[in-house]
Design a protein around this motif. Sequence first.
Motif, PDB file in Angstrom:
ATOM      1  N   ASP A 230      99.360  16.402  27.076  1.00  0.00           N
ATOM      2  CA  ASP A 230     100.015  16.061  28.338  1.00  0.00           C
ATOM      3  C   ASP A 230     100.514  17.338  28.999  1.00  0.00           C
ATOM      4  O   ASP A 230     101.096  18.207  28.343  1.00  0.00           O
ATOM      5  CB  ASP A 230     101.201  15.124  28.092  1.00  0.00           C
ATOM      6  CG  ASP A 230     100.754  13.760  27.594  1.00  0.00           C
ATOM      7  OD1 ASP A 230      99.546  13.471  27.654  1.00  0.00           O
ATOM      8  OD2 ASP A 230     101.624  12.984  27.149  1.00  0.00           O
ATOM      9  N   ALA A 231     100.285  17.434  30.311  1.00  0.00           N
ATOM     10  CA  ALA A 231     100.637  18.672  31.001  1.00  0.00           C
ATOM     11  C   ALA A 231     101.136  18.402  32.418  1.00  0.00           C
ATOM     12  O   ALA A 231     100.769  17.409  33.045  1.00  0.00           O
ATOM     13  CB  ALA A 231      99.426  19.602  31.052  1.00  0.00           C
ATOM     14  N   TYR A 232     101.991  19.306  32.909  1.00  0.00           N
ATOM     15  CA  TYR A 232     102.406  19.329  34.306  1.00  0.00           C
ATOM     16  C   TYR A 232     101.489  20.293  35.062  1.00  0.00           C
ATOM     17  O   TYR A 232     101.001  21.275  34.511  1.00  0.00           O
ATOM     18  CB  TYR A 232     103.843  19.835  34.448  1.00  0.00           C
ATOM     19  CG  TYR A 232     104.902  18.945  33.852  1.00  0.00           C
ATOM     20  CD1 TYR A 232     105.330  17.798  34.528  1.00  0.00           C
ATOM     21  CD2 TYR A 232     105.507  19.264  32.638  1.00  0.00           C
ATOM     22  CE1 TYR A 232     106.329  16.990  33.994  1.00  0.00           C
ATOM     23  CE2 TYR A 232     106.505  18.464  32.100  1.00  0.00           C
ATOM     24  CZ  TYR A 232     106.911  17.324  32.783  1.00  0.00           C
ATOM     25  OH  TYR A 232     107.888  16.519  32.256  1.00  0.00           O
ATOM     26  N   ARG A 233     101.288  20.019  36.354  1.00  0.00           N
ATOM     27  CA  ARG A 233     100.481  20.902  37.196  1.00  0.00           C
ATOM     28  C   ARG A 233     101.402  21.718  38.104  1.00  0.00           C
ATOM     29  O   ARG A 233     102.065  21.164  38.980  1.00  0.00           O
ATOM     30  CB  ARG A 233      99.491  20.110  38.043  1.00  0.00           C
ATOM     31  CG  ARG A 233      98.370  19.463  37.247  1.00  0.00           C
ATOM     32  CD  ARG A 233      97.381  18.753  38.150  1.00  0.00           C
ATOM     33  NE  ARG A 233      96.672  19.690  39.028  1.00  0.00           N
ATOM     34  CZ  ARG A 233      96.823  19.747  40.339  1.00  0.00           C
ATOM     35  NH1 ARG A 233      97.672  18.938  40.965  1.00  0.00           N
ATOM     36  NH2 ARG A 233      96.123  20.606  41.053  1.00  0.00           N
ATOM     37  N   LEU A 234     101.427  23.019  37.898  1.00  0.00           N
ATOM     38  CA  LEU A 234     102.192  23.936  38.738  1.00  0.00           C
ATOM     39  C   LEU A 234     101.241  24.551  39.750  1.00  0.00           C
ATOM     40  O   LEU A 234     100.207  25.108  39.379  1.00  0.00           O
ATOM     41  CB  LEU A 234     102.828  25.035  37.886  1.00  0.00           C
ATOM     42  CG  LEU A 234     103.733  26.031  38.615  1.00  0.00           C
ATOM     43  CD1 LEU A 234     105.023  25.354  39.053  1.00  0.00           C
ATOM     44  CD2 LEU A 234     104.034  27.230  37.711  1.00  0.00           C
ATOM     45  N   VAL A 235     101.569  24.427  41.040  1.00  0.00           N
ATOM     46  CA  VAL A 235     100.702  24.945  42.097  1.00  0.00           C
ATOM     47  C   VAL A 235     101.409  26.081  42.822  1.00  0.00           C
ATOM     48  O   VAL A 235     102.544  25.934  43.289  1.00  0.00           O
ATOM     49  CB  VAL A 235     100.309  23.838  43.094  1.00  0.00           C
ATOM     50  CG1 VAL A 235      99.477  24.416  44.241  1.00  0.00           C
ATOM     51  CG2 VAL A 235      99.508  22.745  42.371  1.00  0.00           C
ATOM     52  N   ILE A 236     100.729  27.213  42.917  1.00  0.00           N
ATOM     53  CA  ILE A 236     101.246  28.413  43.573  1.00  0.00           C
ATOM     54  C   ILE A 236     100.357  28.710  44.770  1.00  0.00           C
ATOM     55  O   ILE A 236      99.144  28.833  44.633  1.00  0.00           O
ATOM     56  CB  ILE A 236     101.246  29.602  42.603  1.00  0.00           C
ATOM     57  CG1 ILE A 236     102.056  29.282  41.350  1.00  0.00           C
ATOM     58  CG2 ILE A 236     101.768  30.860  43.280  1.00  0.00           C
ATOM     59  CD1 ILE A 236     101.913  30.315  40.249  1.00  0.00           C
ATOM     60  N   GLU A 237     100.959  28.841  45.960  1.00  0.00           N
ATOM     61  CA  GLU A 237     100.198  29.077  47.179  1.00  0.00           C
ATOM     62  C   GLU A 237     100.904  30.101  48.059  1.00  0.00           C
ATOM     63  O   GLU A 237     102.138  30.154  48.093  1.00  0.00           O
ATOM     64  CB  GLU A 237     100.036  27.792  47.989  1.00  0.00           C
ATOM     65  CG  GLU A 237      99.268  26.691  47.308  1.00  0.00           C
ATOM     66  CD  GLU A 237      99.246  25.425  48.142  1.00  0.00           C
ATOM     67  OE1 GLU A 237      98.157  25.023  48.582  1.00  0.00           O
ATOM     68  OE2 GLU A 237     100.331  24.842  48.364  1.00  0.00           O
ATOM     69  N   PRO A 238     100.149  30.912  48.795  1.00  0.00           N
ATOM     70  CA  PRO A 238     100.768  31.782  49.796  1.00  0.00           C
ATOM     71  C   PRO A 238     101.399  30.923  50.896  1.00  0.00           C
ATOM     72  O   PRO A 238     100.795  29.938  51.336  1.00  0.00           O
ATOM     73  CB  PRO A 238      99.589  32.595  50.340  1.00  0.00           C
ATOM     74  CG  PRO A 238      98.515  32.468  49.316  1.00  0.00           C
ATOM     75  CD  PRO A 238      98.688  31.125  48.695  1.00  0.00           C
ATOM     76  N   LYS A 239     102.595  31.271  51.312  1.00  0.00           N
ATOM     77  CA  LYS A 239     103.233  30.515  52.403  1.00  0.00           C
ATOM     78  C   LYS A 239     102.474  30.711  53.710  1.00  0.00           C
ATOM     79  O   LYS A 239     102.373  29.798  54.523  1.00  0.00           O
ATOM     80  CB  LYS A 239     104.688  30.965  52.569  1.00  0.00           C
ATOM     81  CG  LYS A 239     105.645  30.410  51.538  1.00  0.00           C
ATOM     82  CD  LYS A 239     107.071  30.831  51.854  1.00  0.00           C
ATOM     83  CE  LYS A 239     108.063  30.251  50.862  1.00  0.00           C
ATOM     84  NZ  LYS A 239     109.455  30.703  51.146  1.00  0.00           N
ATOM     85  N   HIS A 240     101.984  31.908  53.913  1.00  0.00           N
ATOM     86  CA  HIS A 240     101.241  32.220  55.132  1.00  0.00           C
ATOM     87  C   HIS A 240      99.871  32.744  54.705  1.00  0.00           C
ATOM     88  O   HIS A 240      99.751  33.843  54.171  1.00  0.00           O
ATOM     89  CB  HIS A 240     101.983  33.255  55.972  1.00  0.00           C
ATOM     90  CG  HIS A 240     103.410  32.876  56.254  1.00  0.00           C
ATOM     91  ND1 HIS A 240     103.747  31.852  57.106  1.00  0.00           N
ATOM     92  CD2 HIS A 240     104.576  33.378  55.767  1.00  0.00           C
ATOM     93  CE1 HIS A 240     105.065  31.739  57.149  1.00  0.00           C
ATOM     94  NE2 HIS A 240     105.589  32.648  56.353  1.00  0.00           N
ATOM     95  N   ALA A 241      98.847  31.937  54.927  1.00  0.00           N
ATOM     96  CA  ALA A 241      97.519  32.248  54.412  1.00  0.00           C
ATOM     97  C   ALA A 241      96.823  33.378  55.163  1.00  0.00           C
ATOM     98  O   ALA A 241      95.845  33.931  54.672  1.00  0.00           O
ATOM     99  CB  ALA A 241      96.648  30.993  54.460  1.00  0.00           C
ATOM    100  N   SER A 242      97.306  33.727  56.345  1.00  0.00           N
ATOM    101  CA  SER A 242      96.628  34.734  57.162  1.00  0.00           C
ATOM    102  C   SER A 242      96.539  36.069  56.433  1.00  0.00           C
ATOM    103  O   SER A 242      97.540  36.625  55.994  1.00  0.00           O
ATOM    104  CB  SER A 242      97.373  34.926  58.484  1.00  0.00           C
ATOM    105  OG  SER A 242      96.772  35.946  59.247  1.00  0.00           O
ATOM    106  N   GLY A 243      95.325  36.569  56.276  1.00  0.00           N
ATOM    107  CA  GLY A 243      95.129  37.893  55.686  1.00  0.00           C
ATOM    108  C   GLY A 243      94.744  37.883  54.227  1.00  0.00           C
ATOM    109  O   GLY A 243      94.080  38.805  53.763  1.00  0.00           O
TER     110      GLY A 243
END
Length: 404
Positions: A209-222
């Motif tokens: 069993d696992a949790y999904r941690l999602v990491i994303e740039p706040k501003h995708a430009s560049g």
Amino acid sequence: MAPNGSEADDLRAGRRKAARYVVPVTVVGVAAATIGLVPALAASGDPDLPKITAQQLIEKIAKSDVEQLSGTVKISTDLGLPNLGGLESGLASGAMGGGDGSSADPASKLPELASGTHTLRVAADGEDRQKVSLIESAAEYSLIHNGEDVWGYDSKSNEVFHGTAADSGRKHRDEVPATPKDFADEALKSVDDTTSVKVDGTAQVAGRDAYRLVIEPKHASGTTVGAISIAVDAKTGLPLKFTLTPASGGAAVVDAGFTRIDFARPAASTFDFTPPKGAKVTEEKDAATHAGQGAERKAGPGRQFHEPGAQEKGLAEKGPEIIGKGWNSIAVFDTGTKGGIPSSAGKGEFGGFLDSLGDQVSGTFGKGTVFSTRLVNALITDNGKVYVGAVTKDTLVKAAGAGK
């Protein structure tokens, strides 16, 4: 961005000696007060697990104290690199190993993990015993760390590489990212106030069993990074699966996950290694003590020991200048060499081959060549500077123009 104050002390104190698979210990410097975590909760999905915040899940990863395990990891990498046949291994061996090299040297295996799908068997018993085996067609490559010894064995060529864990001359050349944790540690070091972090449901990985941690740039430009997903074992906090998708969409650039995992202590014999009879064994000694020595010597019937000569001295080693922030960070190296890469004009066929792999660009910095993958781009300018980052081609050109 590193944590501050007592919170940082708590995270460091909680970080145990995790299984590193021949990868030096790194500290996951993350704290909710400094990275702008998104307060999403894992309240849905399968399996049904208790709610947890992103901050709590990151702390769980940081405090993970798993030291014994064995299992199988599947790694798929799609950087969009051209198929260069055996050229990658030849370049890596020549640049990193010097001399005639050895197919058992870990440096010769790094390019293989840069494309395609691979199956690894991994085992660990604390800091002093780890093993990673790359399963190939009708062959196997193993990298074994047992106490002071580090062994690499290529069954296909029957070659052995031998060094020591404290061998400073290798300068981290034995760091082969082999598990989701290796990738996750690097990703978490990039988390700062330009980043959105959230817990996005649950999953099952290798029966856990696992949790999904999602990491994303706040501003995708560049940036070329779309999102990073890390499946974290709900019980131990160990990352079980790592997936990086590019901003351009399509298949994942890196997808590494356990397909089987067992937290029981592996048998001590797992980490035993004796060079097979007839194998060629390459010994690497401390470069400071054995610089320039490249003699071959015999040691027993059919066994050859070879000490590679010291690597050619190049530019003095120094860290790059970092420009930009967060996901738009760019490393800048000044090679001190004018003229950029060899061009097809008067530089032979190899220069023309390099030209075909890159895009010619120009700006206030002059002229240069951009080499692109689906994740990392590099600009080599004619004035001797190199700009590298997980950013778009246009971002690199603008950065070079601003820096000139």
